[in-house]
Design a protein around this motif. Structure first.
Motif, mmCIF file in Angstrom:
data_model
loop_
_atom_site.group_PDB
_atom_site.id
_atom_site.type_symbol
_atom_site.label_atom_id
_atom_site.label_comp_id
_atom_site.label_asym_id
_atom_site.label_seq_id
_atom_site.Cartn_x
_atom_site.Cartn_y
_atom_site.Cartn_z
ATOM 1 N N GLU A 200 -5.075 -5.280 -5.914
ATOM 2 C CA GLU A 200 -5.089 -5.556 -7.348
ATOM 3 C C GLU A 200 -3.683 -5.880 -7.861
ATOM 4 O O GLU A 200 -3.508 -6.806 -8.663
ATOM 5 C CB GLU A 200 -5.647 -4.350 -8.099
ATOM 6 N N SER A 201 -2.685 -5.121 -7.401
ATOM 7 C CA SER A 201 -1.311 -5.348 -7.858
ATOM 8 C C SER A 201 -0.790 -6.702 -7.400
ATOM 9 O O SER A 201 -0.121 -7.413 -8.164
ATOM 10 C CB SER A 201 -0.396 -4.231 -7.350
ATOM 11 N N ASP B 64 0.285 6.170 -7.109
ATOM 12 C CA ASP B 64 -0.967 6.906 -7.310
ATOM 13 C C ASP B 64 -0.707 8.411 -7.271
ATOM 14 O O ASP B 64 -1.207 9.168 -8.116
ATOM 15 C CB ASP B 64 -1.975 6.504 -6.229
ATOM 16 N N HIS C 44 -8.387 3.392 -0.477
ATOM 17 C CA HIS C 44 -8.185 3.334 -1.926
ATOM 18 C C HIS C 44 -6.848 2.695 -2.269
ATOM 19 O O HIS C 44 -6.749 1.877 -3.200
ATOM 20 C CB HIS C 44 -8.274 4.748 -2.501
ATOM 21 N N HIS C 45 -5.810 3.038 -1.506
ATOM 22 C CA HIS C 45 -4.486 2.486 -1.793
ATOM 23 C C HIS C 45 -4.419 1.004 -1.424
ATOM 24 O O HIS C 45 -3.700 0.232 -2.073
ATOM 25 C CB HIS C 45 -3.419 3.287 -1.042
ATOM 26 N N GLU D 163 -6.900 -1.030 -1.790
ATOM 27 C CA GLU D 163 -7.566 -1.699 -2.906
ATOM 28 C C GLU D 163 -6.648 -1.768 -4.124
ATOM 29 O O GLU D 163 -6.600 -2.794 -4.822
ATOM 30 C CB GLU D 163 -8.864 -0.969 -3.225
ATOM 31 N N LEU D 164 -5.896 -0.690 -4.379
ATOM 32 C CA LEU D 164 -4.922 -0.720 -5.470
ATOM 33 C C LEU D 164 -3.845 -1.770 -5.214
ATOM 34 O O LEU D 164 -3.428 -2.492 -6.134
ATOM 35 C CB LEU D 164 -4.267 0.659 -5.629
ATOM 36 N N ALA E 68 1.809 1.643 -3.544
ATOM 37 C CA ALA E 68 0.609 1.916 -4.344
ATOM 38 C C ALA E 68 0.221 3.380 -4.203
ATOM 39 O O ALA E 68 -0.159 4.039 -5.186
ATOM 40 C CB ALA E 68 -0.535 1.002 -3.898
ATOM 41 N N LYS E 69 0.319 3.902 -2.980
ATOM 42 C CA LYS E 69 0.045 5.326 -2.785
ATOM 43 C C LYS E 69 1.090 6.174 -3.513
ATOM 44 O O LYS E 69 0.741 7.172 -4.164
ATOM 45 C CB LYS E 69 0.045 5.682 -1.297
ATOM 46 N N THR F 138 0.824 -1.216 0.000
ATOM 47 C CA THR F 138 0.000 0.000 0.000
ATOM 48 C C THR F 138 0.853 1.259 0.000
ATOM 49 O O THR F 138 0.447 2.288 -0.547
ATOM 50 C CB THR F 138 -0.962 0.042 1.209
#
Length: 349
Positions: A308-309, A161, A301-302, A304-305, A157-158, A154
């Motif tokens: 997915e990754s 993003d 949100h991060h 969830e990203l 991912a953030k 995360t």
């Protein structure tokens, strides 16, 4: 139940203790712990340099890199017994500030947030834990062996993003990424860069052990030496600094490449002195429309990203990041970082 606990501000207080079994509130999941990742923040808390116990308590249950399996879930929560889940670390402040009120508690403006296993709320380092459904994230069942990597994922991912949101200030089609540091954060940052189709370069001190092979298996290039020298060769469009070493952070900030975006994720120890040509640094950033920014923590949100990754990644590659697994009763050994360790994990089951 058994839990990994510590007295914040008291070095040498880390221990495995019996604590009361958790009793879920009506809006909470009851989760059987599977695994707990150990990182530098946990080691700082164990060393007595960081961390806050819950109000009115001496001890804190440690651990924020969670993985568990739902035992019970409230009706209508979206979760069911058997689901693989992680718990989000941070909770918004009670005021709340404008960011927290909009679900961006990773960007809290007044510092009154709390964090599981770090600041004023028990963590996930126990055989069972509870979490409100809105702060739990479901993982693909195939990730049981590696889902404990979710929280560090995360963080990057953030970072990605934020980089992509900054890209929207003007035309920008990045082709080359430089990642400084090949620890868990750096390698996961490289993974997400490779998933974006970038030419990824990773810089680290290690020349032996698993890191060079892990980088190569992403289709990326492994480097040793200085960040300045590598950057001069590859002209990176994006840089993610994941060492926290002041000299490396400074070199990334000094990269001279039009439009370069530098994200600092490593946390430095204060007090280090370095000679800085502030005039040249300012000139480069201004004339190159460059940007240097910091990033820490993550919101839902991060998570969830990140999920997915991880689901898209090769699980065999991910499992190679976990270089040591220990049972809970031997958890204290995880705080003696081995020379070739990447990620040490405590098995809670």
């Amino acid at each position: 139940m058994r839990a990994l606990t510590v007295v914040p501000d008291q070095p040498g207080s880390l221990s495995i203790q019996d604590v009361p079994d958790p009793v879920p509130e009506p809006d909470e999941l009851l989760v059987d712990g599977i695994a707990l990742g150990i990182c530098g923040t946990d080691r700082e808390i164990a060393d007595g340099t960081y961390g806050w116990a819950p109000p009115g308590r001496e001890r804190l249950v440690l651990g924020h890199e969670s993985l568990g399996r739902v035992r019970t879930a409230p009706d209508g929560s979206g979760f069911a017994a058997g689901d693989l889940v992680v718990g989000i670390v941070r909770r918004p402040d009670p005021v709340p500030c404008g960011a927290c009120a909009r679900g961006e508690f990773d960007m809290c403006r007044n510092g009154q947030y709390v964090e599981r296993g770090i600041k004023q709320v028990d963590g996930y380092g126990s055989s069972q834990w509870v979490v409100r459904a809105e702060y739990a994230v479901k993982l693909d069942p195939s990730l049981e062996r590696v889902g404990v990597l979710m929280e560090p994922t995360t963080v990057v991912a953030k970072a990605w993003d934020q980089i992509e949101r900054i890209n929207q200030r003007a035309w920008f089609e990045p082709k080359t990424a430089l990642i400084t540091g090949a620890g868990p954060i750096g390698l996961l940052a490289a993974l997400l860069g490779a998933q974006r189709g970038l030419d990824v370069h990773v810089l680290d001190l290690s020349t032996e052990g698993p890191k060079p092979g892990l980088v190569a298996d992403l289709g990326a290039t492994f480097h040793t030496g200085s960040a300045a020298d590598v950057a001069a060769k590859i002209d990176p469009d994006v840089v993610i600094e994941a060492t926290g070493a002041p000299a490396v952070a400074l070199q990334t900030a000094e990269i001279n490449n039009p439009g370069v975006i530098v994200c600092l994720t490593g946390v430095s120890t204060p007090g280090a002195e370095a000679e800085v040509d502030v005039g040249a640094l300012n000139r480069n950033i201004v004339l190159d429309n460059a940007l240097v920014f910091g990033s820490v923590n993550a919101n839902r949100h991060h998570y969830e990203l990140a999920a997915e990754s991880l689901a898209k990644a090769d699980p065999r590659w991910l499992e190679r990041l976990i270089t040591r697994r220990l049972p809970l009763e031997q958890a204290i050994e995880a705080f003696d970082a081995g020379g070739s360790d990447i990620k040490v994990v405590i098995d809670l089951a």
